[in-house]
Design a protein around this motif. Sequence first.
Motif, PDB file in Angstrom:
ATOM      1  N   PHE A 229      -1.911  11.815   2.314  1.00  0.00           N
ATOM      2  CA  PHE A 229      -2.089  11.020   1.092  1.00  0.00           C
ATOM      3  C   PHE A 229      -1.921   9.537   1.437  1.00  0.00           C
ATOM      4  O   PHE A 229      -0.965   8.883   1.001  1.00  0.00           O
ATOM      5  N   PRO A 230      -2.845   8.970   2.210  1.00  0.00           N
ATOM      6  CA  PRO A 230      -2.644   7.627   2.776  1.00  0.00           C
ATOM      7  C   PRO A 230      -2.701   6.493   1.775  1.00  0.00           C
ATOM      8  O   PRO A 230      -2.125   5.430   2.021  1.00  0.00           O
ATOM      9  N   ARG A 231      -3.388   6.685   0.640  1.00  0.00           N
ATOM     10  CA  ARG A 231      -3.568   5.566  -0.298  1.00  0.00           C
ATOM     11  C   ARG A 231      -2.802   5.758  -1.596  1.00  0.00           C
ATOM     12  O   ARG A 231      -2.957   4.971  -2.523  1.00  0.00           O
ATOM     13  N   ARG A 232      -2.006   6.805  -1.663  1.00  0.00           N
ATOM     14  CA  ARG A 232      -1.215   7.034  -2.871  1.00  0.00           C
ATOM     15  C   ARG A 232      -0.097   6.005  -2.977  1.00  0.00           C
ATOM     16  O   ARG A 232       0.533   5.675  -1.969  1.00  0.00           O
ATOM     17  N   PRO A 233       0.161   5.450  -4.180  1.00  0.00           N
ATOM     18  CA  PRO A 233       1.338   4.574  -4.333  1.00  0.00           C
ATOM     19  C   PRO A 233       2.572   5.290  -3.788  1.00  0.00           C
ATOM     20  O   PRO A 233       2.816   6.457  -4.102  1.00  0.00           O
ATOM     21  N   TRP A 234       3.384   4.590  -2.987  1.00  0.00           N
ATOM     22  CA  TRP A 234       4.374   5.278  -2.163  1.00  0.00           C
ATOM     23  C   TRP A 234       5.597   4.385  -1.957  1.00  0.00           C
ATOM     24  O   TRP A 234       5.490   3.192  -1.785  1.00  0.00           O
ATOM     25  N   ILE A 235       6.769   5.003  -1.951  1.00  0.00           N
ATOM     26  CA  ILE A 235       7.996   4.313  -1.589  1.00  0.00           C
ATOM     27  C   ILE A 235       8.865   5.286  -0.783  1.00  0.00           C
ATOM     28  O   ILE A 235       8.980   6.461  -1.131  1.00  0.00           O
ATOM     29  N   ASP A 236       9.439   4.800   0.311  1.00  0.00           N
ATOM     30  CA  ASP A 236      10.362   5.603   1.118  1.00  0.00           C
ATOM     31  C   ASP A 236      11.788   5.300   0.698  1.00  0.00           C
ATOM     32  O   ASP A 236      12.168   4.131   0.544  1.00  0.00           O
ATOM     33  N   VAL A 237      12.584   6.365   0.506  1.00  0.00           N
ATOM     34  CA  VAL A 237      13.948   6.213   0.029  1.00  0.00           C
ATOM     35  C   VAL A 237      14.894   7.012   0.922  1.00  0.00           C
ATOM     36  O   VAL A 237      14.672   8.207   1.166  1.00  0.00           O
ATOM     37  N   VAL A 238      15.936   6.349   1.413  1.00  0.00           N
ATOM     38  CA  VAL A 238      17.006   7.022   2.148  1.00  0.00           C
ATOM     39  C   VAL A 238      18.137   7.260   1.159  1.00  0.00           C
ATOM     40  O   VAL A 238      18.734   6.311   0.639  1.00  0.00           O
ATOM     41  N   SER A 239      18.400   8.535   0.854  1.00  0.00           N
ATOM     42  CA  SER A 239      19.426   8.878  -0.128  1.00  0.00           C
ATOM     43  C   SER A 239      20.785   9.048   0.544  1.00  0.00           C
ATOM     44  O   SER A 239      20.898   9.055   1.779  1.00  0.00           O
TER      45      SER A 239
ATOM     46  N   THR B  53       6.816  -1.466   7.029  1.00  0.00           N
ATOM     47  CA  THR B  53       6.879  -0.933   5.667  1.00  0.00           C
ATOM     48  C   THR B  53       8.320  -0.901   5.181  1.00  0.00           C
ATOM     49  O   THR B  53       9.191  -0.326   5.853  1.00  0.00           O
ATOM     50  N   PRO B  54       8.624  -1.500   4.031  1.00  0.00           N
ATOM     51  CA  PRO B  54      10.012  -1.523   3.544  1.00  0.00           C
ATOM     52  C   PRO B  54      10.456  -0.150   3.040  1.00  0.00           C
ATOM     53  O   PRO B  54       9.642   0.701   2.682  1.00  0.00           O
ATOM     54  N   TYR B  55      11.740   0.053   3.032  1.00  0.00           N
ATOM     55  CA  TYR B  55      12.315   1.273   2.466  1.00  0.00           C
ATOM     56  C   TYR B  55      13.605   0.907   1.755  1.00  0.00           C
ATOM     57  O   TYR B  55      14.165  -0.177   1.961  1.00  0.00           O
TER      58      TYR B  55
ATOM     59  N   GLY C 178      21.742   0.584  -4.992  1.00  0.00           N
ATOM     60  CA  GLY C 178      20.314   0.656  -4.735  1.00  0.00           C
ATOM     61  C   GLY C 178      19.484   1.215  -5.871  1.00  0.00           C
ATOM     62  O   GLY C 178      18.250   1.234  -5.791  1.00  0.00           O
ATOM     63  N   LEU C 179      20.129   1.663  -6.944  1.00  0.00           N
ATOM     64  CA  LEU C 179      19.380   2.321  -8.024  1.00  0.00           C
ATOM     65  C   LEU C 179      18.545   1.331  -8.828  1.00  0.00           C
ATOM     66  O   LEU C 179      17.432   1.663  -9.269  1.00  0.00           O
ATOM     67  N   GLU C 180      19.070   0.111  -9.028  1.00  0.00           N
ATOM     68  CA  GLU C 180      18.305  -0.871  -9.795  1.00  0.00           C
ATOM     69  C   GLU C 180      17.041  -1.265  -9.047  1.00  0.00           C
ATOM     70  O   GLU C 180      15.953  -1.371  -9.638  1.00  0.00           O
ATOM     71  N   GLU C 181      17.165  -1.469  -7.725  1.00  0.00           N
ATOM     72  CA  GLU C 181      15.984  -1.782  -6.911  1.00  0.00           C
ATOM     73  C   GLU C 181      14.994  -0.619  -6.928  1.00  0.00           C
ATOM     74  O   GLU C 181      13.777  -0.827  -6.969  1.00  0.00           O
ATOM     75  N   LEU C 182      15.529   0.587  -6.930  1.00  0.00           N
ATOM     76  CA  LEU C 182      14.656   1.763  -6.969  1.00  0.00           C
ATOM     77  C   LEU C 182      13.893   1.839  -8.286  1.00  0.00           C
ATOM     78  O   LEU C 182      12.702   2.146  -8.304  1.00  0.00           O
ATOM     79  N   ARG C 183      14.569   1.535  -9.394  1.00  0.00           N
ATOM     80  CA  ARG C 183      13.875   1.547 -10.693  1.00  0.00           C
ATOM     81  C   ARG C 183      12.748   0.519 -10.708  1.00  0.00           C
ATOM     82  O   ARG C 183      11.678   0.777 -11.275  1.00  0.00           O
ATOM     83  N   GLU C 184      12.973  -0.637 -10.107  1.00  0.00           N
ATOM     84  CA  GLU C 184      11.924  -1.653 -10.052  1.00  0.00           C
ATOM     85  C   GLU C 184      10.725  -1.154  -9.249  1.00  0.00           C
ATOM     86  O   GLU C 184       9.562  -1.406  -9.632  1.00  0.00           O
TER      87      GLU C 184
END
Length: 449
Positions: free
Chosen positions: A372-382, A403-405, A415-421
């Motif tokens: 899924f190369p063009r899907r809107p995407w965010i990487d998250v380290v929980s 690529t930011p994560y 990190g939750l507020e940044e994640l919501r943004e």
Amino acid sequence: WGDTQNKSKGGTGKDGGGKGGKGGKKRDDGPKKKSKESLSDTGGLRRLPVVRAPNELLNRAVKIGRNVRPDASIKNARNRARKHGAESLDALTKALCVPLRDTVRGYERELRRLHPFERTVADLTARARQKRDGLTLADVLDEVNEARKELLLAGKDWVAKAKSAPTARDAANAIFDGEKAMSDLFNELAAKPLSGILELQKSLRTTPAIRLDTPAVVLVGAPNVGKSSIVRAISSGTPEVNNYPFTTRGMTLGHVEVFWEDEGTAAAAVIPLTDDDYEEGQKKPSQFERAVEMERMLGRYSFSQLCQIMDSPGLLVRPDDQRNEMEALTMAAMSHLPTAVMYVMDLSGGAGDRCSSVEHQLQLRRDVRARFPRRPWIDVVSKSDLGLVEGAREQLEDILGDTPYLEVSVQEGTGLEELREEVMRMLEEVRVVLDAMAAVDARTARKTA
């Protein structure tokens, strides 16, 4: 998006929330007019034909047959009994065969019309049944159809016997014997497959409906990496759990009320709260107070929309043909639903067995992103509060490059507020695609009108 996304019909439409009411603002529920093929949600499984229980269908058919009255205008007793017998058995036969025919035709028609995601759900449900008793849905429908054919032939034979009965008594006996024979044949041939469809129907008709004209973010990753916790942290405080009939593992579905400045710009997000989200002793706003606050928000922005945040069953590193039903559900959600992707990783070393090891999670990330190369995407380290295993950050950054994560901790709230943004940003991108699809639908509808 140009990847494996299936362009399902439906969208929010250019006119968005439209105008009406005080101040010309209102909540956006999608377009009021859709083309005939446009779908607003995945509720097709709930529209499957209603199937009666075998005993209910049989009892109703017997009652219909017995309600046929003799033709008093026929003076000859034998001829009157012959006609009565033939009509009674014909009514019984039709009352048994027509519902079976309608069941088969209705299922075949509705299964063809299903949204691709629901078609996958139906296939997975049928696959789970096949593992249990070796029968596919097609097999069961074939059995019902064959039972109908046998009942129709037997019914014609009994009608013929009644018509040719030598005496009035023989014609009356034909009704009694024919009813018993037809009931026995129904129980022998139709009851079991019909019960199978009824059982399958109960499962399929309770499958949750997912909005197709609403932006959504799906959380993807290996098992036990904290996806459900993130859904609960950034969306509605008591999200619903979408249970599917082929697995005890559901999909947690939360919501975020997004307020839009214009058609493509999200301005603010509000997590819908329920009474359960307030601590003991904390004052809960009344329905009026909540309505006033909503009007205040809508007065500042163009319109609002309830967007979806969902987690998904964990994926393992393996080919599609080796995936279980839970993994297939996750892949279907990404392939067929209008979603952005949040890829969640637990690099603390505490995610569980080797299938959720750091190496496997990073390899899975490469595989899914390549698909899924063009899907809107965010990487998250929980679970960032637990730290990262040695070398994990270097491996991750080697894969991601520039690529930011994000690193988040639900436990500590970091990190939750940044994640919501970031979620808001991705919802904007999904809405742009949905609006474009809706515009295409509208043009097609005008051309075919």
